[in-house]
Design an enzyme around this catalytic site. Structure first.
Site, mmCIF file in Angstrom:
data_model
loop_
_atom_site.group_PDB
_atom_site.id
_atom_site.type_symbol
_atom_site.label_atom_id
_atom_site.label_comp_id
_atom_site.label_asym_id
_atom_site.label_seq_id
_atom_site.Cartn_x
_atom_site.Cartn_y
_atom_site.Cartn_z
ATOM 1 N N GLY A 147 -1.642 -16.357 -3.559
ATOM 2 C CA GLY A 147 -1.304 -15.167 -2.777
ATOM 3 C C GLY A 147 -2.507 -14.389 -2.279
ATOM 4 O O GLY A 147 -2.367 -13.313 -1.708
ATOM 5 N N GLU A 204 -9.672 6.258 6.537
ATOM 6 C CA GLU A 204 -10.621 5.825 5.496
ATOM 7 C C GLU A 204 -10.279 4.444 4.926
ATOM 8 O O GLU A 204 -11.159 3.633 4.628
ATOM 9 C CB GLU A 204 -10.650 6.864 4.355
ATOM 10 C CG GLU A 204 -11.612 6.571 3.236
ATOM 11 C CD GLU A 204 -13.067 6.545 3.679
ATOM 12 O OE1 GLU A 204 -13.589 7.575 4.098
ATOM 13 O OE2 GLU A 204 -13.686 5.447 3.614
ATOM 14 N N ILE A 258 -12.950 1.659 -1.085
ATOM 15 C CA ILE A 258 -14.367 2.061 -1.055
ATOM 16 C C ILE A 258 -14.557 3.187 -0.051
ATOM 17 O O ILE A 258 -14.170 3.053 1.104
ATOM 18 C CB ILE A 258 -15.280 0.879 -0.631
ATOM 19 C CG1 ILE A 258 -15.043 -0.342 -1.521
ATOM 20 C CG2 ILE A 258 -16.743 1.279 -0.628
ATOM 21 C CD1 ILE A 258 -15.743 -1.607 -1.035
ATOM 22 N N GLU A 302 -3.321 -15.705 3.260
ATOM 23 C CA GLU A 302 -2.015 -15.771 3.908
ATOM 24 C C GLU A 302 -1.731 -17.204 4.352
ATOM 25 O O GLU A 302 -2.637 -18.027 4.466
ATOM 26 C CB GLU A 302 -2.024 -14.829 5.117
ATOM 27 C CG GLU A 302 -2.209 -13.379 4.683
ATOM 28 C CD GLU A 302 -1.993 -12.398 5.809
ATOM 29 O OE1 GLU A 302 -1.194 -12.682 6.704
ATOM 30 O OE2 GLU A 302 -2.634 -11.335 5.763
ATOM 31 N N VAL A 305 0.842 -1.205 0.000
ATOM 32 C CA VAL A 305 0.000 0.000 0.000
ATOM 33 C C VAL A 305 0.877 1.255 0.000
ATOM 34 O O VAL A 305 0.594 2.227 -0.718
ATOM 35 C CB VAL A 305 -0.968 -0.009 1.212
ATOM 36 C CG1 VAL A 305 -1.818 1.247 1.223
ATOM 37 C CG2 VAL A 305 -1.864 -1.243 1.175
ATOM 38 N N LYS A 337 -13.352 -4.826 11.274
ATOM 39 C CA LYS A 337 -13.916 -3.820 10.369
ATOM 40 C C LYS A 337 -15.343 -3.436 10.775
ATOM 41 O O LYS A 337 -15.705 -2.260 10.748
ATOM 42 C CB LYS A 337 -13.866 -4.339 8.927
ATOM 43 C CG LYS A 337 -12.423 -4.390 8.397
ATOM 44 C CD LYS A 337 -12.328 -5.161 7.097
ATOM 45 C CE LYS A 337 -10.904 -5.133 6.539
ATOM 46 N NZ LYS A 337 -10.719 -6.084 5.430
ATOM 47 N N GLY A 383 -5.696 -4.121 -1.840
ATOM 48 C CA GLY A 383 -4.831 -3.952 -3.012
ATOM 49 C C GLY A 383 -4.093 -2.639 -3.001
ATOM 50 O O GLY A 383 -4.460 -1.707 -2.291
HETATM 51 N N1 HSE Z 1 -7.218 -9.423 4.404
HETATM 52 C C1 HSE Z 1 -8.147 -8.446 3.952
HETATM 53 C C2 HSE Z 1 -9.137 -9.078 2.987
HETATM 54 C C3 HSE Z 1 -7.527 -7.282 3.238
HETATM 55 O O1 HSE Z 1 -8.987 -10.227 2.594
HETATM 56 O O2 HSE Z 1 -10.061 -8.402 2.605
HETATM 57 C C4 HSE Z 1 -7.051 -6.197 4.158
HETATM 58 O O3 HSE Z 1 -8.074 -5.650 4.940
#
Ligand code: HSE
Length: 435
Positions: free
Chosen positions: A190, A132, A139, A193, A18, A208, A305
């Site tokens: 990938g 954000e 988003i 994890e 990022v 989240k 991403g």
């Molecule tokens: N590991 C998260 C996902 C991405 O798969 O959406 C980062 O928040």
């Protein structure tokens, strides 16, 4: 007033995926960004520990030796933290805010766990803490909830906020594959994890939804207040049955106002195919928000991403820079002025899907129905399609019932000699169900 000869200096901590995306966006769109905010932005220092990344930055960006070098640089006004995970990110953010520098972060772990503490430090020092990118990657959702929807009483926030699990469930659905096969494939590519627990166990989504709920309901919520179930138990059979009943299986993160407070939960869900979230596939994320004035709105896009997340980070940098130019000190603050209680999922009402294996003999079905009935669980549909290891595979969809009652019915069923296995119990999200 545009004065592009003036510069706001930024430091970047963490130039991985990022972080490098942020540098790329600032380089590519820098001229327009400066015109939009009325001042130029300069990445003065980058703090990074990875030798390969440092080698790639040499000659273009000044590499800071440590955090102190950034904190002690009076020219740097905004620090972007993109190292992820809890520590040292949390300690870094605390120190940076205390040194009266603004912070932009994408760190959901830190915001979900230490939000209250960090927002207090930011307010005390009259600096901004912007996040954000912490939910939904590119988003826009934090700012819309805090600002555009601020006049609403929010009743429900429901999202697909984990791309890894959404990708896996999409693959399981489209290619009729089971969880372990898809997990291996996602890891090889990938997407997942090597330790996939945070994603497949629902904890990433839990953090989240805690962040989104804190904003939507003006009350500080943490991960420990979210009831969490992952997707590990979902089988291709459940997905097939879902399709048969008109559903898709999605890992939903939900914060919902109920009679006694707010219920926060993450779980695989049978979601009606008519719901807009049901069409959100692969790694895409979406958040569906219901407000008393606006009705329903949905935010959709790339939840992770390099450049999607950088897009949100850069917008936060621009917001702060604009406020610095305008000498505006009224930064977006915590907003958690309320103390709404958490409502246990046991007290909530849902329709349920239950898949179980029972002895295929006379009276079995009526015994099963009676067990459900003994706990006030009313059945809406029952399907018996195939034999598994000499047992009948029975699929039951209940009417909307209290979760506690359903759990007691399951306990009753588990000890019945005719029941050989309760294979899965999944909540259903479908507006067609009456209480
Ligand atoms: N590991 C998260 C996902 C991405 O798969 O959406 C980062 O928040």
């Amino acid at each position: 007033m545009i004065n592009l000869s003036k510069v706001i200096h930024i430091a970047l901590i963490g130039a991985g995926t990022v972080g490098s995306g942020v540098l790329e966006v600032l380089e590519k769109n820098g001229e327009d960004i400066s015109k939009k905010i009325g001042i130029s932005l300069n990445v003065k220092k980058v703090l990074e520990t990875n030798a390969t990344i440092i080698a790639g930055l040499q000659g273009k960006y000044a590499i800071a030796q440590d955090l102190e070098e950034i904190i002690n640089d009076p020219e740097i006004q905004i620090v972007v933290e993109l190292i992820g995970r809890e520590e040292p990110a949390h300690t870094f953010i605390r120190k940076i805010l205390a040194s009266k520098k603004h912070v932009v972060t994408a760190n959901k772990d830190v915001i979900a766990k230490y939000g209250e503490e960090l927002f207090a430090i930011a307010e005390e020092n009259q600096v901004a803490l912007m996040f954000e990118a912490s939910v939904g990657g590119g988003i826009p959702i934090i700012r819309p909830l805090k600002q555009c929807l601020a006049a609403n009483k929010i009743t429900k926030v429901m999202g697909i906020v984990n791309g890894t699990t959404n990708y896996m469930l999409t693959k399981m659905t489209e290619e009729k594959l089971d969880f372990p096969v898809v997990l291996k494939e996602a890891q090889d590519q990938g997407y997942a994890e090597s330790d996939p627990t945070a994603d497949v166990g629902g904890f990433d989504a839990g953090r989240k939804i805690a962040i989104l709920a804190s904003i939507a309901f003006n009350t500080r919520f943490g991960l420990d207040q979210v009831s969490i179930e992952g997707i590990e138990t979902i089988g291709s059979r459940d997905i097939e049955y879902a399709a048969e009943f008109g559903y898709v299986v999605k890992l939903l993160a939900i914060a919902e106002a109920c009679e006694k407070g707010i219920n926060l939960r993450v779980h695989p869900t049978f979601l009606s195919k008519t719901h807009p979230l049901s069409n959100v596939g692969n790694v895409f994320n979406a958040i569906f928000v219901s407000g008393d004035a606006v009705g329903d709105v949905m935010f959709y896009g790339r939840g992770a991403g390099k450049t999607p997340t950088a897009s949100a980070v850069c917008a936060d940098i621009m917001d702060i820079a604009k406020n610095i130019v305008l000498e505006n000190k009224s930064f977006m603050t915590c907003g958690c002025y309320d103390h709404k209680p958490v409502c246990s999922v046991d007290e909530m009402q849902f329709p349920f899907y239950i898949r179980l294996l029972v002895a295929d003999r006379p009276g079995a079905l009526s015994a099963i129905s009676a067990a459900f009935g003994s706990q006030q669980v009313s059945l809406r549909s029952v399907l018996q399609k195939r034999q598994v290891n000499g047992n009948a595979e029975l699929v039951v969809v209940t009417h909307k019932v209290q979760e506690n009652n359903l759990r007691m019915a399951i306990q009753t069923l588990e000890v019945m000699p005719i029941v050989s296995e309760i294979c899965n119990v999944i909540r259903v999200e479908d507006d067609d169900f009456e209480e």
